[in-house]
Motif scaffolding. Sequence first.
Motif, short mmCIF file in Angstrom:
data_model
loop_
_atom_site.label_atom_id
_atom_site.label_comp_id
_atom_site.label_asym_id
_atom_site.label_seq_id
_atom_site.Cartn_x
_atom_site.Cartn_y
_atom_site.Cartn_z
N ALA A 24 0.20 -1.04 -0.02
CA ALA A 24 0.26 0.22 0.39
C ALA A 24 0.79 1.19 0.24
O ALA A 24 0.86 2.47 -1.00
CB ALA A 24 -0.69 -0.07 0.63
N GLU A 25 2.39 1.41 0.99
CA GLU A 25 2.71 2.07 0.75
C GLU A 25 3.61 3.13 -0.63
O GLU A 25 3.59 4.00 -0.46
CB GLU A 25 3.79 1.78 2.33
CG GLU A 25 4.44 3.59 2.82
CD GLU A 25 3.26 4.63 3.45
OE1 GLU A 25 2.54 4.23 3.92
OE2 GLU A 25 3.41 5.60 3.25
N VAL A 34 -4.77 4.91 -2.78
CA VAL A 34 -4.73 3.59 -2.74
C VAL A 34 -5.49 3.15 -1.75
O VAL A 34 -5.98 4.31 -0.69
CB VAL A 34 -3.18 3.61 -1.84
CG1 VAL A 34 -2.98 2.03 -1.38
CG2 VAL A 34 -1.70 3.48 -2.63
N LYS A 35 -6.29 2.07 -1.45
CA LYS A 35 -7.04 2.05 -0.58
C LYS A 35 -6.48 0.31 -0.12
O LYS A 35 -6.12 -0.79 -1.03
CB LYS A 35 -8.74 1.85 -0.63
CG LYS A 35 -8.87 3.15 -1.07
CD LYS A 35 -10.06 3.34 -0.85
CE LYS A 35 -10.55 4.68 -0.52
NZ LYS A 35 -12.30 5.03 -0.68
N LYS A 36 -7.05 -0.32 1.45
CA LYS A 36 -6.55 -1.42 2.01
C LYS A 36 -7.08 -2.29 2.41
O LYS A 36 -7.79 -1.16 3.04
CB LYS A 36 -5.00 -1.06 1.94
CG LYS A 36 -4.64 -2.13 3.57
CD LYS A 36 -3.28 -1.54 3.37
CE LYS A 36 -2.69 -2.91 4.64
NZ LYS A 36 -2.66 -2.72 6.23
N SER A 37 -7.40 -3.19 2.59
CA SER A 37 -8.81 -3.70 3.09
C SER A 37 -8.19 -5.01 3.97
O SER A 37 -7.49 -5.72 3.01
CB SER A 37 -9.93 -3.69 2.69
OG SER A 37 -11.28 -3.78 3.21
N GLU A 38 -8.98 -5.28 4.91
CA GLU A 38 -8.25 -6.16 5.99
C GLU A 38 -9.54 -6.60 6.56
O GLU A 38 -9.91 -5.84 7.59
CB GLU A 38 -6.96 -6.67 5.78
CG GLU A 38 -6.88 -5.64 7.06
CD GLU A 38 -4.32 -5.34 6.89
OE1 GLU A 38 -4.46 -5.51 5.70
OE2 GLU A 38 -4.36 -4.65 7.64
N ALA A 61 -13.51 1.99 -4.69
CA ALA A 61 -14.09 0.44 -3.68
C ALA A 61 -12.96 0.03 -2.84
O ALA A 61 -11.43 0.43 -4.01
CB ALA A 61 -14.58 -0.50 -4.13
N PRO A 62 -12.63 -0.08 -1.72
CA PRO A 62 -11.77 -0.15 -0.67
C PRO A 62 -11.65 -1.95 -0.95
O PRO A 62 -10.43 -2.58 -0.10
CB PRO A 62 -11.86 0.06 0.63
CG PRO A 62 -13.21 -0.11 0.86
CD PRO A 62 -14.15 0.15 -0.41
N LEU A 63 -12.30 -3.01 -1.77
CA LEU A 63 -12.40 -4.05 -1.64
C LEU A 63 -12.93 -4.41 -2.97
O LEU A 63 -13.90 -4.08 -3.78
CB LEU A 63 -12.62 -4.76 -1.02
CG LEU A 63 -14.41 -5.00 -0.41
CD1 LEU A 63 -14.38 -6.89 0.35
CD2 LEU A 63 -14.43 -4.16 0.01
N GLN A 64 -12.34 -5.43 -3.44
CA GLN A 64 -12.95 -5.85 -4.75
C GLN A 64 -13.88 -7.74 -4.63
O GLN A 64 -12.88 -8.28 -3.43
CB GLN A 64 -11.90 -6.50 -5.23
CG GLN A 64 -11.64 -4.99 -6.03
CD GLN A 64 -12.46 -4.39 -7.23
OE1 GLN A 64 -12.90 -4.41 -7.34
NE2 GLN A 64 -12.42 -2.73 -7.09
N MET B 166 -8.05 1.52 5.11
CA MET B 166 -7.06 1.85 5.20
C MET B 166 -7.32 3.07 3.56
O MET B 166 -7.51 2.61 3.06
CB MET B 166 -5.89 1.97 6.14
CG MET B 166 -5.31 0.99 6.58
SD MET B 166 -3.97 0.66 7.17
CE MET B 166 -3.24 1.66 7.81
N PRO B 312 -17.90 -4.67 -4.73
CA PRO B 312 -18.40 -4.76 -6.21
C PRO B 312 -19.08 -5.29 -7.14
O PRO B 312 -19.43 -5.61 -7.67
CB PRO B 312 -16.82 -3.73 -6.28
CG PRO B 312 -16.22 -2.92 -5.77
CD PRO B 312 -16.40 -4.73 -4.31
#
Lengths: 192, 591
Positions: A24-25, A34-38, A61-64, B166, B312
């Motif tokens: 991400a960084e 950038v988005k990140k998700s967990e 969207a932060p996830l797919q 994030m 999505p």
Amino acid sequence: MKTTNFALVGVGGQGVLLASDILAEVGVQAGLDVKKSEVHGMAQRGGSVLSQIIWGDKVYAPLQGKGDVDYLVSFELLETLRWLEFLKPTGIAIVNEQRLPPLAVSSGGMEYPAQETIERALGQATKEYYVVPALAKAQELGTERATNVVLLGALSRHLDVPEKHWLNVIEERVPKKYVELNRTAFAAGRQL
Amino acid sequence: MKALLSGNEAVARGAYESGVVFASAYPGTPSTEILENVAKYDEIYSEWSPNEKVALDVGIGAAYAGKRVLVAMKHVGLNVAAEALFYSSYTGINGALVIVTADDPGMHSSQNEQDNRHYAKFAKVPMLEPTDSQESKEFVGLGLEISERFDTPVLLRMTTRVCHSMSVVELEERKAAESEPLAYEHNPQKYAMLPAFARLRHPIIEQRLKDLAEYTESFPYNKIEWGDKSLGVVANGVSYQYAREVFPEASFLRLGMSWPMPEGLIREFASKVDKLVVVEELDPFIEEHLKMMGIEVAVGKEYFPILGEFNPRIVREAAYKAGLVDELAEVRKVDVGDLPPRPPVMCAGCPHRPVYYMLKKHGLVVNGDIGCYALAALAPLGTIDTIGCMGASIGVAHGMNKAGFEGRAVATVGDSTFWHAGMPPLLNVIYNKSNTVTVIVDNQTTAMTGHQNHPSTGRTLKGEETARGDFEALARAMGYEEVRTVNPLNLKELEEALTTSLESNKPAVLISRSPCVFLYKERPALHEVDLERCNACGRCFEIGCPAIIRSSEIAEKTGKAKAEINTILCFGCAVCEQVCARKAIHMVEEQ
């Protein structure tokens, strides 16, 4: 809007989350949104881990979901199969050659998927996949904890991001005394 | 300066930047990291309260005192705190109060997926819904301003995805509140909710709602983004981000303030688009309101699921079925058969494991509670019969035992959960005289949410030393005579104490005390299996320890695999050693 979608999968304790922080960084340093998700909570107790990172000029969207991921980086063979349908048919899978049998296999009655099942499934999912000895490479360098950075090295070959961004972020994110080791691990990953 | 923050970190940052001086919470996924991050700012007083009701009362008190306050909890925590929410709506709050409710669509770590937008309508208070981390930060400040201006608590609704994903946030300096908070003044007609005074407050609350309905029309994050007017999408929270991706050309009305709804803005939007759809996770909260307004919703919950969390892909599939998009990307089917699951498991060495092993051995009906030990409901232990909400175990066990059934119900509850909601039902057991045995599985931390302090750890949120709550003394003060404390890692001691408690046929408390494995600096001792002695009876597998695995050696008689211990995972709790009838498991000798 075109985005680059990554999914990092593995087992709690394998360093998936640190690797996804770095990825991400790196996106941020490369000037991208950038988005990140967990998922936290119950999933931390030795369960399977999925972390998603999305790079783009503008990320919503932060996830797919299934069929949306460009790069699947898997830390463990069984977990690869669990998330394989997330990959786009044109996507790339980078898979660490490591087996961590879950409780259902180690003490229960289930079998760990056979090598040919794994190879067949990868072939069905995408034309482009790489099963790499990241764990073995990390052990060769002295610690299996560097497996995650070896895998990032292997991933970095496919991305159009200057190497300096990766090295900068690794230096920022890793404890000082392990920086050199992780630089070496990253370089080794790029050769795999 | 820009930083990549989770929604929870951003809420904490928002509290800091917008002059919050007081914050309280009880830990609960997905909200826990909010207070953990607030605690890093010395400018803010912060505490873990024993439960969400107390956290909210405490926050209300601080707001009465004229301060800017943040209170945080998970969605079901607001059920616990509901009574405080409702009275604070009536009294108003003098200073400023933002209450974070972190909902959990998909139930990643919760017992239900209730939609807490209903609470805003129910309690007649405004609700804000951020869609990413930047907004999570900004909405704290906006919420405090609304709270001050309209003298109301403000609900800030996050969801798991907003809490834990994030995204990039612009950091700013801490600024003092724009308007000085009011000093506290004696005003029982406002703050003492006797029926006669509450009747005076109710019309004020109704007027406040009307004023808020006017304000919400110009709330900066209730906004129309014009695109192609053949399709108009109304969305809230993270659903907005998914819908943005699925319908890149469409016009959007995003509701950053979802209660009260901006009816003027909604009508304007609806009148200018050909087809209006609503994309919202969980309940049809917006959809129903639009329908009540007489607005035609072309596509809503008959396509976009009520169940679970969106992504999505899910939104796109629903849109495809509804004829809103023409294309659906291919998902390659892969042929992998039934994959072995990898659910969360109790850690190797977990002190909860022997307790549930023993309860199962004695054939008891086991009422469980909320915490890591809920994993004892899963195979191979499969001990727990019921799990409801925080503290439910004790009341449910009492009810079953009092009503009478073929069996004996035992309550099991963790230390932090007991302090949260265990005291009144424990008192009820002795007051109303049932033979319920309550086992407090005390691992001396709030383990499930990441090892937070609580009233018997001897430390506060900030790590300061404080008094330690005493379960034994408490039970005795309630009138319990049958009070025992055991080390659960000693199976013989555990079994004796359990049996004696059950046989007393009186209300009893059994405290099973042994620290969570995460509290050890190093593991006590590794164990190994003597394969010569092991006859593959399988008893050690029944405790469900992840460190005990099938070896490649097969016992001749049974044809089953003998046991082996994974020395990387083994913690050295020695429970397997005590379970083994063949004495085949022993400590690894020091080299």
